[in-house]
Design a protein around this motif. Structure first.
Motif, short mmCIF file in Angstrom:
data_model
loop_
_atom_site.label_atom_id
_atom_site.label_comp_id
_atom_site.label_asym_id
_atom_site.label_seq_id
_atom_site.Cartn_x
_atom_site.Cartn_y
_atom_site.Cartn_z
N LEU A 1 27.01 89.07 107.77
CA LEU A 1 27.66 88.19 108.09
C LEU A 1 28.40 87.39 106.97
CD1 LEU A 1 25.70 86.07 110.65
CD2 LEU A 1 27.23 87.07 110.97
N ILE A 2 29.55 86.79 106.51
CA ILE A 2 30.13 86.09 105.64
C ILE A 2 30.73 85.15 106.20
CG2 ILE A 2 32.57 87.34 105.63
CD1 ILE A 2 31.86 87.99 102.92
N SER A 3 30.15 83.79 105.29
CA SER A 3 30.63 82.19 105.39
C SER A 3 31.53 81.80 104.65
CB SER A 3 29.55 81.03 105.57
OG SER A 3 28.65 81.02 104.28
N LEU A 4 32.49 80.76 104.56
CA LEU A 4 33.29 80.31 103.54
C LEU A 4 32.38 79.99 102.66
CD1 LEU A 4 35.63 78.31 105.47
CD2 LEU A 4 36.34 79.46 103.75
N ALA A 5 31.45 79.46 102.66
CA ALA A 5 30.21 78.65 101.83
C ALA A 5 29.82 79.77 100.84
CB ALA A 5 29.17 78.11 102.43
N ASN A 6 29.40 80.72 101.26
CA ASN A 6 28.88 81.98 100.56
C ASN A 6 30.15 82.24 99.19
OD1 ASN A 6 27.91 84.17 103.41
ND2 ASN A 6 26.76 82.50 101.75
N ILE A 7 31.16 82.19 100.01
CA ILE A 7 32.44 82.70 98.80
C ILE A 7 32.51 81.59 97.97
CG2 ILE A 7 34.92 83.22 98.34
CD1 ILE A 7 34.66 84.93 102.04
N VAL A 8 32.84 79.91 97.74
CA VAL A 8 33.52 78.85 97.72
C VAL A 8 31.94 79.37 96.93
CG1 VAL A 8 33.68 76.21 97.72
CG2 VAL A 8 34.42 77.86 99.10
N ASP A 9 30.61 79.34 96.65
CA ASP A 9 29.34 78.80 96.39
C ASP A 9 29.99 79.90 95.38
OD1 ASP A 9 27.41 77.54 95.96
OD2 ASP A 9 26.11 79.61 96.46
N LYS A 10 30.43 81.11 94.93
CA LYS A 10 30.63 82.03 94.19
C LYS A 10 32.11 81.48 92.93
CE LYS A 10 28.40 86.44 94.53
NZ LYS A 10 27.78 86.95 94.04
N MET A 11 32.65 81.04 93.83
CA MET A 11 33.76 80.62 92.79
C MET A 11 33.27 78.91 91.97
SD MET A 11 36.51 81.01 96.17
CE MET A 11 38.10 80.44 95.81
N VAL A 12 32.07 78.10 92.19
CA VAL A 12 31.96 77.25 91.66
C VAL A 12 30.77 77.38 90.81
CG1 VAL A 12 30.22 75.37 91.71
CG2 VAL A 12 32.15 75.77 93.54
N ASP A 13 31.71 76.95 89.58
CA ASP A 13 30.63 77.95 88.39
C ASP A 13 29.89 76.30 87.19
OD1 ASP A 13 33.19 77.77 86.87
OD2 ASP A 13 33.02 79.92 85.96
N ASN B 1 31.58 75.18 84.96
CA ASN B 1 32.92 74.83 84.79
C ASN B 1 33.84 74.16 86.27
OD1 ASN B 1 32.61 75.55 81.32
ND2 ASN B 1 33.33 77.18 81.84
N GLY B 2 33.37 74.21 86.87
CA GLY B 2 34.08 73.42 87.98
C GLY B 2 34.78 74.96 88.99
N PHE B 3 35.60 74.79 89.12
CA PHE B 3 36.01 75.70 90.48
C PHE B 3 37.25 76.84 89.55
CE2 PHE B 3 37.99 77.02 94.01
CZ PHE B 3 37.55 77.11 95.03
N ASN B 4 36.48 78.77 90.09
CA ASN B 4 37.01 79.43 89.61
C ASN B 4 37.69 80.66 90.82
OD1 ASN B 4 37.98 81.39 88.22
ND2 ASN B 4 36.52 81.61 86.20
N SER B 5 38.88 80.62 90.79
CA SER B 5 38.74 81.70 91.87
C SER B 5 38.84 83.35 91.20
CB SER B 5 39.84 80.86 92.76
OG SER B 5 41.09 81.42 92.02
N LYS B 6 39.40 83.03 90.11
CA LYS B 6 39.17 84.41 88.83
C LYS B 6 38.23 85.19 89.43
CE LYS B 6 43.40 84.46 87.13
NZ LYS B 6 43.44 84.26 88.60
N VAL B 7 36.48 84.35 89.56
CA VAL B 7 35.71 84.69 90.03
C VAL B 7 35.45 86.43 90.72
CG1 VAL B 7 32.62 84.61 90.07
CG2 VAL B 7 34.43 82.75 89.16
N LEU B 8 36.45 85.93 92.20
CA LEU B 8 36.58 86.70 93.39
C LEU B 8 36.79 87.85 93.12
CD1 LEU B 8 37.65 84.32 96.33
CD2 LEU B 8 34.92 85.54 95.13
#
Lengths: 164, 164
Positions: free
Chosen positions: A60-72, A74-81
């Protein structure tokens, strides 16, 4: 064990329990994680099933799974994906309903999760059972039970007779 | 109307129905939207209540609300959040449980939403009632009802007597 009259009323709406696979948004485990993010933000569900190319349920995949990966830090970084697939981000230890499971199993498992994927004996994804649909049946049950039946308290003698 | 015996068994766990405000993650409507994103990605809930500075309930905010804002025609852009507050992104037309509402109202409303904020007569946020906690009580009900009571089918005569 669920009582037989109770179970019978609960199951009167069982046709609507299962939301069939063709009506459920899913993603493939080989898709880019950012694709799952776009799907999730559009479908209005927080979590969706992940399938392999043979329609088998793999997670299963959730918004939380993905957003959690993107938060480091330094804040919020969509490049991580970049470069991550759905398989890298999904949860793969998930409860599901198999052909041998019954209503009792479903009611217990739904305390812990908001929906349950349903699979056949080969793990092929068949659909989902949701808390929402079960609660519709619960509303039906609590309104109908005492309209249809007189509730007569059991004496200890009767209870013992049942337990032996 | 919910039958009295049914209701009585359902309410045996009512103390655990309400998750009290102090145990619920919330954000202020004046907070930056990115702050809500960080909170939501950490607390493990998809949607949380939004309060004003007097602890009044003013809305709900979800990961989907925020991510949806961030998705534009070019893909995913977290810059969009700059300058937005929680109040700019939250949903403000939301059902809640008020002092005059009862179990029946709660069961009906929970078909549509996964949890209900509970407020007092001044809209002060008191906590939430969740599908999860209600399903625990439903499990209790369906296992206990026919252990405690003999279900005797009502004849039409009895039914009519009740309805008049």
């Amino acid at each position: 064990m669920i009582g037989k009259h109770t179970k019978s009323i609960l199951l009167e709406n069982q046709d609507s329990f299962l939301i069939a696979a063709e009506n459920v948004a899913t993603v493939l485990c080989s898709h880019p994680a950012e694709h799952a993010l776009l799907v999730l933000s559009k479908v209005g569900y927080n979590k969706i099933p992940v399938l392999d190319s043979s329609d088998r349920l793999v997670g299963l995949i959730s918004l939380a799974n993905i957003v959690d990966k993107m938060v480091d830090l330094n804040g919020f970084n969509s490049k991580v994906l970049d470069g991550l697939n759905v398989a890298d981000v999904m949860e793969d230890k998930i409860p599901s309903l198999k052909p041998e499971n019954d209503l009792e199993d479903a009611l217990h498992l739904l305390v812990g999760v908001s929906f349950l994927p349903v699979v056949d004996e080969n793990d092929i994804f068949k659909g989902i059972v949701t808390r929402k649909e079960v609660l519709k049946s619960v509303n039906h049950l609590v309104h109908e039970a005492e309209k249809r039946y007189e509730f007569i308290p059991k004496t200890d003698e009767i209870k013992e007779g049942i337990n032996t």
